[in-house]
Design a protein around this motif. Structure first.
Motif, PDB file in Angstrom:
ATOM      1  N   THR A 295      41.358  39.054  38.901  1.00 24.91           N
ATOM      2  CA  THR A 295      40.190  38.704  39.710  1.00 24.91           C
ATOM      3  C   THR A 295      39.647  39.920  40.446  1.00 24.91           C
ATOM      4  N   THR A 296      40.552  40.753  40.986  1.00 27.37           N
ATOM      5  CA  THR A 296      40.121  41.958  41.700  1.00 27.37           C
ATOM      6  C   THR A 296      39.384  42.909  40.765  1.00 27.37           C
ATOM      7  N   VAL A 299      35.891  41.463  40.232  1.00 34.01           N
ATOM      8  CA  VAL A 299      35.063  41.606  41.442  1.00 34.01           C
ATOM      9  C   VAL A 299      34.600  43.044  41.612  1.00 34.01           C
ATOM     10  N   SER A 303      30.822  41.136  40.287  1.00 33.29           N
ATOM     11  CA  SER A 303      31.230  39.820  40.805  1.00 33.29           C
ATOM     12  C   SER A 303      30.487  38.670  40.135  1.00 33.29           C
ATOM     13  N   LEU A 306      32.701  36.534  37.908  1.00 32.93           N
ATOM     14  CA  LEU A 306      33.907  36.041  38.585  1.00 32.93           C
ATOM     15  C   LEU A 306      34.464  34.783  37.928  1.00 32.93           C
ATOM     16  N   VAL A 342      36.488  37.405  47.428  1.00 33.31           N
ATOM     17  CA  VAL A 342      35.386  37.010  46.541  1.00 33.31           C
ATOM     18  C   VAL A 342      34.144  36.679  47.360  1.00 33.31           C
ATOM     19  N   TYR A 348      33.683  29.243  45.978  1.00 34.34           N
ATOM     20  CA  TYR A 348      34.706  29.646  45.009  1.00 34.34           C
ATOM     21  C   TYR A 348      35.985  28.840  45.193  1.00 34.34           C
TER      22      TYR A 348
END
Length: 663
Positions: A295-296, A299, A303, A306, A342, A348
């Motif tokens: 996820t990082t 992002v 993003s 995502l 996020v 989210y």
């Protein structure tokens, strides 16, 4: 593991402050009156900056290099070409006029400039002519002559001089001697453009500390929106945070440590068998870290992508190896961790937790491929519906909805299907076992079960009967039916070492125990547990299956040989006839002990009736309870009663007498 995972997650997180207010353009300001906490510049909107850039790019001058030697060479060549083309029969005055007119055309041509290539610049673009990197003159692009327009230019100039009659001859002369004198200087043009772009100011005005930015209830739009965005940018900029870097790092560490601590406390309180297993805890933390890492990365890259990250794989994987409750709890903890990095964190977190709940509720029997496809479809649908609802709430209409986001949800669903090969990889990496592997092990054509059916056919048949009884019992009380079935199929593989010493394999009527003492016979019988463990390890059976081999007799006594020995010596120690244990420590292992004992002993029933079967089942299982064999298993008396009921019903069906057919 806790400390390492905490620091790794903090290392992945962006090291910047986070604006504590949530706001959206066109929506009312929900918080209290906001005053500027420090001086900051008002940043221009991105559209405004882009507009300025486009304006500069459209008005920036183009730079062309002029080769002055081309004109000199062309004029020299013209004198020779003119003499060769026009005959001396023409009057001298006419020749002089024609020659002068041709020179004027050349002069005019090179004064305007002849391009070496065709370009697509606008006619009104300013052009700077360079000679040795020094500006010589300027003009506009439409005044320059492209090579494809050369013929029309010559004809137009000759026509203005009244020399149309000689146009073809002049054209042939010029086409032989004319060369381009202007070349586009791309690097100089781009450098000059970049210099102009660098002069753009990204701010307009400033806000002093203590100035009211927005009042509660005011609509966030226009200048107020831009001031809020500027303040948010200052909070999150690395420049502003350099002095607070250590504090931010400390705060992130606290939050991540608290979240992971909750996960550990959950394991310690409700899943102590997982908590005590370092491999399983490592596996759980690894999956949390993997989802944070992916996820990082997304992002940091963009993003907007995502929702492509298949976060629902986390509860799917954990449910496959552990249970639904642990999978859901870990998923929620992971979503809480990601909520701090996020954009639109509430939206989210709402979508991901909702999707996680749907994953847990819908996915059952993961080894069935159709179930996974159906569940992924339902997860994708929930994503789309929830996102649509959020968008309508924020925007008030669907006119500006970005349909590409729905495509991201579909891609996320397709990525979730990768969970099957991922589970297989995890089994090899961490030595865990899932229902998919259990399904493979339940196949009676596996090498080990085939060997059991050849070497110990009676034991193999007994194992099949126990497997059917155990599976039905597990389904009745909500235990893992697939696991207990596989455990039942393999629980007696140790009997392959000395198959003839077990009554179910004695087809000749000769009992080898008649030649042994009771102690020796008991040792051979109890050794089938140790032998089974050794065979299982050689054949790489999972530990969860080996647990059934270890516990299916618990610490019970080989009662027949014990009583036989007691006839010879009343003071003989019962521990000499006791299985090594351990006692069953789960519902599934407890079920197998009950079913194994009942099925084996049922062979001794003579003229079975419903009443006999009921009393028989009650007697065997109650004896196991009295011996405290189920003390370590998380099974209740109510569940034991349900298992008794199933066993009585199944045995009654097995021993149901058919009518006698006439010969």
């Amino acid at each position: 593991m806790f400390v390492c995972t905490t620091f790794l997650i903090v290392y992945l997180f962006p090291k910047s402050g986070k604006f504590k207010y949530n706001f959206e353009k066109g929506k009312p300001w929900q918080s209290e009156n906001l005053y500027a906490p420090f001086d900051f510049a008002i940043k221009k909107a991105e559209d405004e900056i882009n507009s300025e850039k486009r304006s500069i790019e459209s008005q920036a001058p183009l730079y062309f290099d002029e080769d002055e030697t081309v004109k000199v060479n062309a004029l020299d060549a013209y004198d020779i070409a003119f003499s060769n083309t026009f005959s001396d029969s023409l009057p001298r005055a006419t020749l002089n006029k024609l020659k002068s007119a041709g020179k004027d055309v050349l002069e005019n041509l090179y004064t305007l400039g002849l391009l070496s290539d065709t370009y697509t610049f606008g006619d009104d673009r300013i052009v700077e002519i360079l000679s040795g990197n020094v500006k010589k003159r300027n003009t506009v692009y439409e005044n320059l002559i492209e090579q494809e327009d050369l013929k029309s230019f010559i004809e137009r100039k000759l026509s203005s001089e009244g020399l149309n009659t000689y146009a073809s001859k002049f054209t042939s002369i010029f086409f032989d001697i004319v060369e381009p004198n202007l070349t586009y200087n791309k690097s100089f043009t781009e450098k000059a453009l970049q210099d102009e772009l660098n002069k753009i100011s990204y701010t307009r005005g400033s806000v002093e500390r203590g100035t009211l930015i927005i009042s509660k209830g005011e609509v966030v739009e226009g200048d107020k929106f831009q001031k809020l965005k500027s303040l948010q940018s200052e909070y999150e900029s690395q420049v502003w945070n350099e002095a607070n870097y250590n504090w931010i790092l400390f705060a992130y560490t606290l939050l991540v440590a608290l979240a992971l601590l909750m996960l550990l406390l959950f394991l310690r309180k409700y899943r102590i068998e997982v908590f005590d297993n370092n491999t399983k805890v490592t596996f759980i933390f690894f999956n949390v870290l993997l989802m944070v890492f992916i996820t990082t990365l997304v992002v940091n890259y963009n993003s907007e992508y995502l929702y492509v990250v298949p976060l629902c794989m986390l509860p799917l994987v954990l449910k496959a190896f552990f249970d639904a409750r642990l999978g859901m709890f870990t998923h929620v903890i992971t979503v809480l961790l990601l909520g701090s990095i996020v954009p639109n964190s509430y939206e989210y977190m709402f979508l991901q937790i909702l999707a996680g709940i749907v994953t847990i509720l819908t996915v059952s029997e993961l080894y069935k491929r159709a179930n996974l496809f159906i569940s992924v479809g339902q997860i994708t649908l929930i994503y789309i519906v929830a996102y649509f609802a959020f968008f309508v709430i924020h925007e008030g209409s669907i006119e500006t909805i970005n349909w590409n986001t729905f495509l991201l949800f579909i891609l996320c669903g397709l990525a979730t299907l990768f969970v099957q090969p991922l589970i297989y990889a995890y089994e090899k990496m961490f030595g865990l076992v899932s229902d998919v592997s259990l399904l493979e092990l339940s196949d009676t054509n596996t090498k080990l079960l085939k060997e059991l059916s050849n070497v110990s056919p009676g034991t193999f048949h007994h194992s099949l009967n126990v497997a059917n009884l155990a599976e039905a019992s597990a389904n009745e009380i909500g235990a893992n039916a697939m696991l207990v079935r596989v455990g039942a199929l393999y629980h007696d593989i140790g009997k392959m070492v000395n198959p003839n010493y077990f009554t179910e394999n004695q087809s000749t009527g000769i009992n080898p125990h008649d030649e042994l003492s009771s102690k020796e016979s008991a040792r051979i019988i109890t050794d089938h547990v140790i032998n089974g463990i050794e065979i299982a390890r050689k054949n790489n059976l999972p530990d969860r299956v080996i647990d059934f081999i270890r516990t299916h007799h618990g610490t019970s006594v080989v009662y027949y040989f014990y009583m036989k020995a007691k006839e010879m010596d009343k003071d003989i120690d019962s521990d000499l006839f006791r299985y090594p244990g351990p006692k069953p420590f789960s519902k599934e292992t407890a079920i197998l002990m009950m079913c194994d004992s009942v099925e084996a002993a049922s062979k001794s029933l003579k003229n079975p009736t419903s009443t006999k079967i009921d009393a028989f089942v009650e007697n065997i299982i109650n004896k196991q309870i009295d011996e405290e064999q189920f003390l370590n298993a998380n099974i209740t008396f109510k569940e034991i009663q349900s298992i008794k009921k199933v066993l009585k019903h199944k045995l009654a069906n097995i021993y149901h007498l058919r009518i006698e057919y006439p010969e």
